[in-house]
Design a protein around this motif. Structure first.
Motif, PDB file in Angstrom:
ATOM      1  N   PHE A  11       0.779  -1.229   0.000  1.00 46.64           N
ATOM      2  CA  PHE A  11       0.000   0.000   0.000  1.00 46.64           C
ATOM      3  C   PHE A  11       0.819   1.293   0.000  1.00 46.64           C
ATOM      4  O   PHE A  11       1.164   1.830  -1.046  1.00 46.64           O
ATOM      5  CB  PHE A  11      -0.954  -0.059   1.174  1.00 46.64           C
ATOM      6  CG  PHE A  11      -2.150   0.855   1.060  1.00 46.64           C
ATOM      7  CD1 PHE A  11      -2.579   1.332  -0.169  1.00 46.64           C
ATOM      8  CD2 PHE A  11      -2.858   1.226   2.194  1.00 46.64           C
ATOM      9  CE1 PHE A  11      -3.678   2.158  -0.276  1.00 46.64           C
ATOM     10  CE2 PHE A  11      -3.965   2.050   2.097  1.00 46.64           C
ATOM     11  CZ  PHE A  11      -4.373   2.512   0.873  1.00 46.64           C
ATOM     12  N   LEU A 154      -7.046   5.507   1.445  1.00 45.49           N
ATOM     13  CA  LEU A 154      -7.780   4.760   0.433  1.00 45.49           C
ATOM     14  C   LEU A 154      -7.011   4.811  -0.881  1.00 45.49           C
ATOM     15  O   LEU A 154      -6.085   5.604  -1.037  1.00 45.49           O
ATOM     16  CB  LEU A 154      -9.184   5.351   0.235  1.00 45.49           C
ATOM     17  CG  LEU A 154     -10.108   5.389   1.444  1.00 45.49           C
ATOM     18  CD1 LEU A 154     -11.437   6.035   1.080  1.00 45.49           C
ATOM     19  CD2 LEU A 154     -10.333   3.991   2.025  1.00 45.49           C
ATOM     20  N   GLU A 158      -4.770  -1.055  -1.697  1.00 48.04           N
ATOM     21  CA  GLU A 158      -5.167  -1.066  -0.278  1.00 48.04           C
ATOM     22  C   GLU A 158      -5.117  -2.486   0.276  1.00 48.04           C
ATOM     23  O   GLU A 158      -5.776  -3.399  -0.228  1.00 48.04           O
ATOM     24  CB  GLU A 158      -6.579  -0.501  -0.100  1.00 48.04           C
ATOM     25  CG  GLU A 158      -6.926  -0.329   1.372  1.00 48.04           C
ATOM     26  CD  GLU A 158      -8.411  -0.107   1.625  1.00 48.04           C
ATOM     27  OE1 GLU A 158      -8.859  -0.472   2.723  1.00 48.04           O
ATOM     28  OE2 GLU A 158      -9.095   0.412   0.730  1.00 48.04           O
ATOM     29  N   TYR A 188     -10.580  11.384   4.419  1.00 48.73           N
ATOM     30  CA  TYR A 188      -9.651  10.366   3.949  1.00 48.73           C
ATOM     31  C   TYR A 188      -8.620  11.039   3.046  1.00 48.73           C
ATOM     32  O   TYR A 188      -8.722  12.214   2.699  1.00 48.73           O
ATOM     33  CB  TYR A 188     -10.397   9.288   3.146  1.00 48.73           C
ATOM     34  CG  TYR A 188     -10.746   9.767   1.753  1.00 48.73           C
ATOM     35  CD1 TYR A 188      -9.950   9.432   0.660  1.00 48.73           C
ATOM     36  CD2 TYR A 188     -11.832  10.616   1.535  1.00 48.73           C
ATOM     37  CE1 TYR A 188     -10.236   9.916  -0.612  1.00 48.73           C
ATOM     38  CE2 TYR A 188     -12.127  11.107   0.278  1.00 48.73           C
ATOM     39  CZ  TYR A 188     -11.326  10.757  -0.789  1.00 48.73           C
ATOM     40  OH  TYR A 188     -11.598  11.264  -2.037  1.00 48.73           O
ATOM     41  N   ILE A 191      -3.941   7.376  -1.268  1.00 61.05           N
ATOM     42  CA  ILE A 191      -2.565   7.026  -0.943  1.00 61.05           C
ATOM     43  C   ILE A 191      -1.574   7.655  -1.913  1.00 61.05           C
ATOM     44  O   ILE A 191      -0.444   8.009  -1.537  1.00 61.05           O
ATOM     45  CB  ILE A 191      -2.415   5.487  -0.934  1.00 61.05           C
ATOM     46  CG1 ILE A 191      -1.117   5.066  -0.256  1.00 61.05           C
ATOM     47  CG2 ILE A 191      -2.510   4.902  -2.338  1.00 61.05           C
ATOM     48  CD1 ILE A 191      -1.101   5.296   1.228  1.00 61.05           C
ATOM     49  N   THR A 306      -9.445   2.463  -7.674  1.00 65.23           N
ATOM     50  CA  THR A 306      -9.395   1.291  -6.797  1.00 65.23           C
ATOM     51  C   THR A 306     -10.140   0.121  -7.430  1.00 65.23           C
ATOM     52  O   THR A 306      -9.678  -1.032  -7.386  1.00 65.23           O
ATOM     53  CB  THR A 306      -9.993   1.623  -5.420  1.00 65.23           C
ATOM     54  OG1 THR A 306      -9.288   2.726  -4.843  1.00 65.23           O
ATOM     55  CG2 THR A 306      -9.898   0.430  -4.478  1.00 65.23           C
ATOM     56  N   ASN A 319      -6.946  -8.844   2.838  1.00 67.61           N
ATOM     57  CA  ASN A 319      -7.512  -7.833   3.739  1.00 67.61           C
ATOM     58  C   ASN A 319      -7.362  -8.325   5.169  1.00 67.61           C
ATOM     59  O   ASN A 319      -6.813  -9.395   5.416  1.00 67.61           O
ATOM     60  CB  ASN A 319      -8.978  -7.531   3.388  1.00 67.61           C
ATOM     61  CG  ASN A 319      -9.875  -8.743   3.523  1.00 67.61           C
ATOM     62  OD1 ASN A 319      -9.896  -9.397   4.561  1.00 67.61           O
ATOM     63  ND2 ASN A 319     -10.595  -9.069   2.460  1.00 67.61           N
TER      64      ASN A 319
END
Length: 334
Positions: A11, A154, A158, A188, A191, A306, A319
């Motif tokens: 990430f 986000l 991720e 948020y 990234i 994403t 995750n």
């Protein structure tokens, strides 16, 4: 610029490496070698937690070191001390979790922080991040250390699963449990925007702590779900004729059923029922970072990119167990 990225395959680290390569920087990554290093970098292998694990860093000089370590602060301490005379600046990607709980609304970088030391071993997340900050300062000094206190992150790559969970849920269609209120705030940062800011800030010689998240009161939870529904429309249609309906449900009913905000229903924080959590996560003052050049792309771009990344994967992304079970969701939907 010569960058040493500690990590670089997941990430935040992956985003920093990608941004640095786009700028034409000379990039070295140091990690345990469990995942392939990005193309175009010099790859060094070592385990920061093992005896002699920093041997690959015994030689070399760099303008900037970026460190995303989240466990025992001693790993940051030992690495930073080793590099202090051979690197210009140490950027430690910390967290807004370092602020003493509960952080008051509109907290800036002067808010009280948790007690920690750079010599801590097995400590909770907040203390580990604060200890990492102190380790960076201890080795590089306050004038050569940059502390990036990230909020909700986000975007593509991720590895937590928050936005990917909602995208996957939207693809399944049917009745979707949507927790009220739709206008609950969400703060948020993409990234990639954080990565770009880190590189520019390091190049400019910035130091000290910076809250790193998007502007306040610009995005709502309803906006997030709407974008997830929009970008997955084609995939949902291909899966069958069922369609999708957001079932907005009172927060109190959801909480009384034992469902946790933030984890069972990722990203969601109910303002009335969890004011402390909301204040700590979604009301941070980011004026210092904005004044130092932080620019944030729109939500639509973050969600769409994403989704495009998810579709490019050979299988489901990793995750950390976020998201409500289908059985519990069905029970709440009645």
């Amino acid at each position: 610029m010569r960058l040493l990225m500690l990590g670089g395959t997941e990430f935040a680290g992956r985003a920093v490496v990608a941004a640095a390569l786009d700028r034409g920087w000379d990039v070295t990554v140091f990690n345990r070698g469990n995942r392939p290093a990005p193309e175009g970098v010099t790859a060094l292998v070592g385990d920061r937690t093992a005896p002699g694990g920093l041997a690959a860093l015994a030689d070399g000089t760099w303008d900037v070191v970026v460190d995303t370590w989240t466990a025992a602060p001693t790993a940051v301490r030992d690495t930073a001390r080793l590099l202090a005379d051979r690197a210009g600046r140490y950027v430690y990607v910390s967290s807004c979790s370092v602020y003493a709980w509960p952080a008051p609304p509109d907290s800036d970088e002067s808010a009280p922080v948790v007690a920690a030391t750079e010599d801590d071993q097995d400590v909770p997340y907040a203390e580990s991040k604060r200890g990492g900050e102190l380790a960076a300062i201890g080795a590089f000094g306050a004038d050569r250390s940059l502390l990036v206190r990230a909020g909700l992150l986000l975007g593509p790559w991720e590895n937590i699963g928050r936005l990917p969970w909602w995208l996957a849920r939207a693809v399944r269609g049917g009745a979707v449990l949507a927790p009220e209120p739709a206008d609950a705030p969400v703060q948020y940062i993409d990234i990639r925007d954080m990565a770009e800011w880190i590189l520019s800030a390091a190049e400019a010689g910035l130091s000290g702590p910076y809250n790193m998240v998007g502007a306040q009161r610009g995005v709502t939870f309803g906006d997030v779900l709407a974008e997830c529904v929009r970008v997955t429309a084609e995939a949902r249609a291909a899966a069958g004729p069922e369609g999708l309906e957001l079932r907005w449900t009172p927060a109190r009913r959801i909480l009384d059923a034992g469902v946790s905000p933030w984890t069972d229903l990722p990203i969601w924080v109910p303002p009335e029922e969890a004011p402390d959590l909301l204040g700590a996560l979604y009301t941070l003052d980011v004026s210092r970072a904005m004044a130092a050049g932080l620019r944030c792309r729109p939500l639509a771009e973050t969600v769409a990119d994403t989704w495009a990344w998810l579709r490019s994967l050979p299988g489901p992304p990793s995750n950390r167990g976020v998201g409500i079970s289908p059985e519990k969701e069905a029970e709440l939907l009645g």
